[in-house]
Design a protein around this motif. Structure first.
Motif, PDB file in Angstrom:
ATOM      1  N   ASN A  30       0.791  -1.233   0.000  1.00  0.00           N
ATOM      2  CA  ASN A  30       0.000   0.000   0.000  1.00  0.00           C
ATOM      3  C   ASN A  30       0.827   1.288   0.000  1.00  0.00           C
ATOM      4  O   ASN A  30       0.267   2.361   0.240  1.00  0.00           O
ATOM      5  N   VAL A  31       2.121   1.230  -0.268  1.00  0.00           N
ATOM      6  CA  VAL A  31       2.913   2.461  -0.222  1.00  0.00           C
ATOM      7  C   VAL A  31       2.607   3.383  -1.398  1.00  0.00           C
ATOM      8  O   VAL A  31       2.908   4.580  -1.345  1.00  0.00           O
ATOM      9  N   THR A  32       2.028   2.867  -2.477  1.00  0.00           N
ATOM     10  CA  THR A  32       1.616   3.717  -3.597  1.00  0.00           C
ATOM     11  C   THR A  32       0.103   3.673  -3.795  1.00  0.00           C
ATOM     12  O   THR A  32      -0.384   4.033  -4.875  1.00  0.00           O
ATOM     13  N   GLU A  33      -0.610   3.235  -2.781  1.00  0.00           N
ATOM     14  CA  GLU A  33      -2.075   3.194  -2.875  1.00  0.00           C
ATOM     15  C   GLU A  33      -2.623   4.615  -2.934  1.00  0.00           C
ATOM     16  O   GLU A  33      -2.344   5.447  -2.078  1.00  0.00           O
ATOM     17  N   MET A  34      -3.399   4.908  -3.982  1.00  0.00           N
ATOM     18  CA  MET A  34      -4.036   6.202  -4.133  1.00  0.00           C
ATOM     19  C   MET A  34      -5.538   6.049  -3.902  1.00  0.00           C
ATOM     20  O   MET A  34      -6.068   4.934  -3.845  1.00  0.00           O
ATOM     21  N   LEU A  35      -6.227   7.163  -3.786  1.00  0.00           N
ATOM     22  CA  LEU A  35      -7.671   7.103  -3.592  1.00  0.00           C
ATOM     23  C   LEU A  35      -8.351   6.431  -4.777  1.00  0.00           C
ATOM     24  O   LEU A  35      -9.349   5.730  -4.605  1.00  0.00           O
ATOM     25  N   SER A  36      -7.809   6.628  -5.966  1.00  0.00           N
ATOM     26  CA  SER A  36      -8.408   6.017  -7.155  1.00  0.00           C
ATOM     27  C   SER A  36      -8.243   4.503  -7.130  1.00  0.00           C
ATOM     28  O   SER A  36      -9.200   3.758  -7.401  1.00  0.00           O
ATOM     29  N   THR A  37      -7.042   4.010  -6.802  1.00  0.00           N
ATOM     30  CA  THR A  37      -6.828   2.563  -6.756  1.00  0.00           C
ATOM     31  C   THR A  37      -7.535   1.940  -5.560  1.00  0.00           C
ATOM     32  O   THR A  37      -8.001   0.803  -5.637  1.00  0.00           O
ATOM     33  N   TYR A  38      -7.611   2.668  -4.454  1.00  0.00           N
ATOM     34  CA  TYR A  38      -8.343   2.172  -3.277  1.00  0.00           C
ATOM     35  C   TYR A  38      -9.815   1.966  -3.613  1.00  0.00           C
ATOM     36  O   TYR A  38     -10.405   0.930  -3.269  1.00  0.00           O
ATOM     37  N   ALA A  60     -17.207   1.305  -1.999  1.00  0.00           N
ATOM     38  CA  ALA A  60     -16.546   1.926  -3.147  1.00  0.00           C
ATOM     39  C   ALA A  60     -17.283   3.198  -3.577  1.00  0.00           C
ATOM     40  O   ALA A  60     -16.656   4.213  -3.907  1.00  0.00           O
ATOM     41  N   SER A  61     -18.604   3.156  -3.552  1.00  0.00           N
ATOM     42  CA  SER A  61     -19.390   4.352  -3.883  1.00  0.00           C
ATOM     43  C   SER A  61     -19.140   5.453  -2.866  1.00  0.00           C
ATOM     44  O   SER A  61     -19.048   6.636  -3.209  1.00  0.00           O
ATOM     45  N   THR A  62     -19.024   5.075  -1.592  1.00  0.00           N
ATOM     46  CA  THR A  62     -18.744   6.059  -0.553  1.00  0.00           C
ATOM     47  C   THR A  62     -17.389   6.716  -0.781  1.00  0.00           C
ATOM     48  O   THR A  62     -17.255   7.944  -0.688  1.00  0.00           O
ATOM     49  N   SER A  63     -16.376   5.916  -1.086  1.00  0.00           N
ATOM     50  CA  SER A  63     -15.060   6.467  -1.381  1.00  0.00           C
ATOM     51  C   SER A  63     -15.106   7.380  -2.600  1.00  0.00           C
ATOM     52  O   SER A  63     -14.477   8.450  -2.616  1.00  0.00           O
ATOM     53  N   ALA A  64     -15.868   6.986  -3.609  1.00  0.00           N
ATOM     54  CA  ALA A  64     -15.992   7.818  -4.814  1.00  0.00           C
ATOM     55  C   ALA A  64     -16.672   9.143  -4.502  1.00  0.00           C
ATOM     56  O   ALA A  64     -16.295  10.189  -5.050  1.00  0.00           O
ATOM     57  N   VAL A  65     -17.664   9.130  -3.620  1.00  0.00           N
ATOM     58  CA  VAL A  65     -18.343  10.369  -3.234  1.00  0.00           C
ATOM     59  C   VAL A  65     -17.381  11.295  -2.497  1.00  0.00           C
ATOM     60  O   VAL A  65     -17.374  12.516  -2.709  1.00  0.00           O
ATOM     61  N   LEU A  66     -16.543  10.739  -1.639  1.00  0.00           N
ATOM     62  CA  LEU A  66     -15.558  11.559  -0.927  1.00  0.00           C
ATOM     63  C   LEU A  66     -14.567  12.190  -1.899  1.00  0.00           C
ATOM     64  O   LEU A  66     -14.207  13.367  -1.761  1.00  0.00           O
TER      65      LEU A  66
END
Length: 306
Positions: A258-266, A280-286
């Protein structure tokens, strides 16, 4: 008896549409041209956004035949997830460093290409070389740098090392940030070069007459003239870079550990690896809310400029 010449009757005036109908048709006509675009935006943007926002307040949709309303529980789950916090920190570092480097490198190269000290032929060659990274797609850039940075690749050969640039937890984030900087600076360079060529020469001449040196002319004449362009480019690049997905996914996939984990890949992994579509929808809304903040400042700056 004298003949009487009768003048021909004037032609009948064409029947004009009523004054009430003509303004109405003219008022409606522009909207007719906008209907196809508005319909496309409604289908491809508005409806998906509404669906994602709706999914974010439900339990696991798609896989659940009868999803239930859970309110803000999904937001609490995501915001307290350690992986989300790690992805947010990585995204912040990746975005800020990339945008700052894009601005500095783009400005330096733009001033170099705008300098009268360089001839026309070298200037054309440098322009072709400097703009080359902008011509490649994210997939080509990812594959190219994966080959260059491989343990037996060109970079390690030139440095006489066998470093795992994309697999090392200590180097992976800096490496993908460097790749993104290399791929994105031409956008700033081209835009700032156009701005430099629009700065009136009389301003520099007047500053020279007043005794200003090269640095003073740059800071007090060039930068103020470029400030609107710099602000617009920075805000746009912040939005684009914070949502970078293809480059990260095709180089490291968010790893290692996870050292290069971004919000998009998460967000992508939540949906298509863990099949937790509501989270995933919640993360996308954030992410959408963060992007809307940047978009607000961009639109506000554009209106202020107008």
């Amino acid at each position: 008896m004298q003949d009487v010449i009768v003048a021909p009757a004037p032609p009948a005036a064409p029947i004009e549409p009523s004054r009430r109908r003509r303004p109405l048709s003219r008022a409606v006509e522009p909207y007719g041209f906008l209907v196809p675009t508005l319909a496309l935006m409604f289908v491809l943007m508005i409806i998906p956004v509404v669906l994602v926002v709706g999914y974010s307040v439900m339990d696991n949709v798609i896989l659940n035949a009868t999803p239930e309303f859970v309110g803000l529980d999904n937001f609490v789950t995501v915001l307290t997830d350690g992986a989300f916090l790690t992805a947010t920190g990585n995204t912040l570092f990746f975005t800020v460093v990339s945008v700052a480097a894009h601005l500095l490198i783009g400005l330096c190269f733009a001033m170099l290409l705008n300098s009268p000290l360089i001839g026309s032929v070298p200037r054309a060659v440098f322009r072709a070389l400097y703009i080359l990274p902008w011509l490649f797609t994210a997939a080509v850039i990812a594959v190219l740098w994966r080959m260059l940075l491989a343990p037996n690749g060109v970079i390690n050969y030139l440095l006489s090392t066998d470093v795992e640039w994309l697999a090392s937890p200590a180097l992976a984030l800096g490496t993908v940030t460097f790749i993104n900087i290399w791929a994105g600076y031409p956008f700033f360079m081209v835009s700032l070069l156009a701005g430099l060529q629009g700065v009136p020469a009389q301003l520099h001449e007047a500053a020279t007459v007043d005794g200003a040196n090269a640095w003073q002319r740059f800071w007090n004449v060039t930068i103020p003239q470029l400030r609107p362009i710099i602000i617009s480019l920075t805000l746009l690049d912040l939005i684009w870079t914070s949502q970078q997905f293809a480059l990260i996914w095709m180089t490291t996939g968010g790893g290692p550990v996870n050292v290069t984990e971004m919000l998009s890949t998460y967000t992508y992994k939540l949906a298509f690896s863990r099949y937790e579509f509501s989270l995933a929808s919640t993360s996308a809304v954030l992410v959408l809310l963060m992007s809307m903040v940047l978009a607000f400042f961009y639109v506000r700056h554009q209106k202020a400029g107008d």
